[in-house]
Design an enzyme around this catalytic site. Sequence first.
Site, PDB file in Angstrom:
ATOM      1  N   TYR A   5     -17.468  16.896 -14.440  1.00 48.73           N
ATOM      2  CA  TYR A   5     -17.754  15.475 -14.492  1.00 48.73           C
ATOM      3  C   TYR A   5     -18.777  15.109 -13.404  1.00 48.73           C
ATOM      4  O   TYR A   5     -18.627  15.512 -12.243  1.00 48.73           O
ATOM      5  CB  TYR A   5     -16.437  14.710 -14.296  1.00 48.73           C
ATOM      6  CG  TYR A   5     -16.613  13.221 -14.256  1.00 48.73           C
ATOM      7  CD1 TYR A   5     -16.970  12.524 -15.408  1.00 48.73           C
ATOM      8  CD2 TYR A   5     -16.429  12.505 -13.086  1.00 48.73           C
ATOM      9  CE1 TYR A   5     -17.140  11.152 -15.376  1.00 48.73           C
ATOM     10  CE2 TYR A   5     -16.592  11.137 -13.047  1.00 48.73           C
ATOM     11  CZ  TYR A   5     -16.954  10.468 -14.198  1.00 48.73           C
ATOM     12  OH  TYR A   5     -17.121   9.106 -14.169  1.00 48.73           O
TER      13      TYR A   5
ATOM     14  N   ASP B  80      -8.403  19.106 -13.453  1.00 52.21           N
ATOM     15  CA  ASP B  80      -8.713  17.778 -13.990  1.00 52.21           C
ATOM     16  C   ASP B  80      -8.320  17.811 -15.466  1.00 52.21           C
ATOM     17  O   ASP B  80      -8.992  18.443 -16.280  1.00 52.21           O
ATOM     18  CB  ASP B  80     -10.210  17.494 -13.801  1.00 52.21           C
ATOM     19  CG  ASP B  80     -10.622  16.105 -14.289  1.00 52.21           C
ATOM     20  OD1 ASP B  80      -9.914  15.533 -15.134  1.00 52.21           O
ATOM     21  OD2 ASP B  80     -11.673  15.613 -13.829  1.00 52.21           O
TER      22      ASP B  80
ATOM     23  N   LYS C  70      -9.053   6.866 -18.887  1.00 53.22           N
ATOM     24  CA  LYS C  70      -9.424   7.398 -20.188  1.00 53.22           C
ATOM     25  C   LYS C  70      -8.210   7.389 -21.132  1.00 53.22           C
ATOM     26  O   LYS C  70      -7.739   6.335 -21.460  1.00 53.22           O
ATOM     27  CB  LYS C  70     -10.038   8.788 -20.009  1.00 53.22           C
ATOM     28  CG  LYS C  70     -11.029   8.881 -18.822  1.00 53.22           C
ATOM     29  CD  LYS C  70     -12.290   8.061 -19.002  1.00 53.22           C
ATOM     30  CE  LYS C  70     -13.126   7.926 -17.733  1.00 53.22           C
ATOM     31  NZ  LYS C  70     -13.510   9.166 -17.098  1.00 53.22           N
TER      32      LYS C  70
ATOM     33  N   ARG D 190       0.855  -1.200   0.000  1.00 54.76           N
ATOM     34  CA  ARG D 190       0.000   0.000   0.000  1.00 54.76           C
ATOM     35  C   ARG D 190       0.887   1.244   0.000  1.00 54.76           C
ATOM     36  O   ARG D 190       0.611   2.229  -0.675  1.00 54.76           O
ATOM     37  CB  ARG D 190      -0.951   0.014   1.207  1.00 54.76           C
ATOM     38  CG  ARG D 190      -1.665   1.351   1.352  1.00 54.76           C
ATOM     39  CD  ARG D 190      -2.887   1.363   2.263  1.00 54.76           C
ATOM     40  NE  ARG D 190      -2.847   0.444   3.375  1.00 54.76           N
ATOM     41  CZ  ARG D 190      -2.084   0.589   4.453  1.00 54.76           C
ATOM     42  NH1 ARG D 190      -1.296   1.632   4.603  1.00 54.76           N
ATOM     43  NH2 ARG D 190      -2.095  -0.326   5.410  1.00 54.76           N
TER      44      ARG D 190
END
Length: 380
Positions: free
Chosen positions: A99, A171, A196, A47
């Site tokens: 978004y 973003d 994306k 992690r």
Amino acid sequence: MKFNTKTIHGGQENIDPAYHSVMPPIYQTSTFKQEKIGQHPEFAYARSGNPTRAALEKSLASLENGTYGLAFGSGLAAIDAILKLLKPGDEVLCTNDLYGGSYRLFTKIYEDFGIKFRFVGMSDASKIGSFVNESTKLIWIETPTNPMMNIIDVAAVAQIAKRNKLLLAVDNTFATPYLQQPLDLGADIVMHSATKYLGGHSDVVMGALVVKDKALADRLYFIQNASGAVPGPQDCFLTLRGIKTLHVRMQRHCENGKAVAHFLKSHPKVDKVYWPGFEDHPNHNICSKQMTGYGGMVSFTTKTGARESAVQLVERLKVFTLAESLGGVESLAGHPATMTHASIPKEEREKTGIVDSLIRLSVGIEDIDDLIDDLKQALA
Ligand SMILES: *Cc1c(COP(=O)(O)O)cnc(C)c1O
């Protein structure tokens, strides 16, 4: 190093000291053997860090001209980490056209924790200053916006952020670092849904942050490790593999996007076409100044204006696939009002232009003739 070399080599020196593999190995392990108590090896628990993830994070930093990259299990997990920099009472100024998932995270989760979000139009950056007060801590922008293709002047917003000592997060999912590099324009944090264009093959869900400032990177790394929304090594490998062809894919996305936008604009059944490459786009000049191309995303409305006709059109497409998401090699078509933006109330949606007849295309890298023919038959 030029961008088209960075996609392949950026941050990738010595990624496999053991065997010098050209691609980083997929370290499918949760933990790493420690030689002695009290030593702090580079990798101890996955992690906190994993070599495959580290290779991706270095690539991300290189692409965005940042110093530190952080990978997350999704784009929203990356946004979530940014919001954890804030405290109850803090305010965030954000674009009113963003978004749907970001809007949902802001209003349905973080408002309950006492963080305030103000949604304002930012196409005219000079108006933003008047919304800043002593509680404002962060400006959140998306440009080009999803799905209306509004353009926000990043450098102008960055000046307002600096003047008021606010963080500016961008973003950059739609533009990608191939077309736009927000840190160079003065932003503090760049965020990506690497699901994306960066991944580019519709086979992985991944998020990313890139920053320049060491103290900010340390704080975000603390949050990444403490909250734990990290991606697995296999997904990091896939994203890194996708990034290697980002520049060639983006070049074709831009060419095909342009051809589709012009075709739609000339079609008698099409009403409005939203694509920032048109000279009559309200912020075309800013777009040309801060981006090196106009991307592969195109939205449009039909003349009937009816929800039914938009839905039928999208369902008739054969090469374009009806699906959520964007940025993969294959062309996708979506209906924002019922899909990506369904989580935004209808009145809010329509204020920003997301009407029921709006269709959003993610133009892929297939042969352009097949894409145009497909749109032709669906419109006929
Ligand atoms: C998809 C998307 C997100 C969310 O990313 P996930 O990887 O789906 O969590 C955020 N911003 C934009 C612009 C997006 O397109």
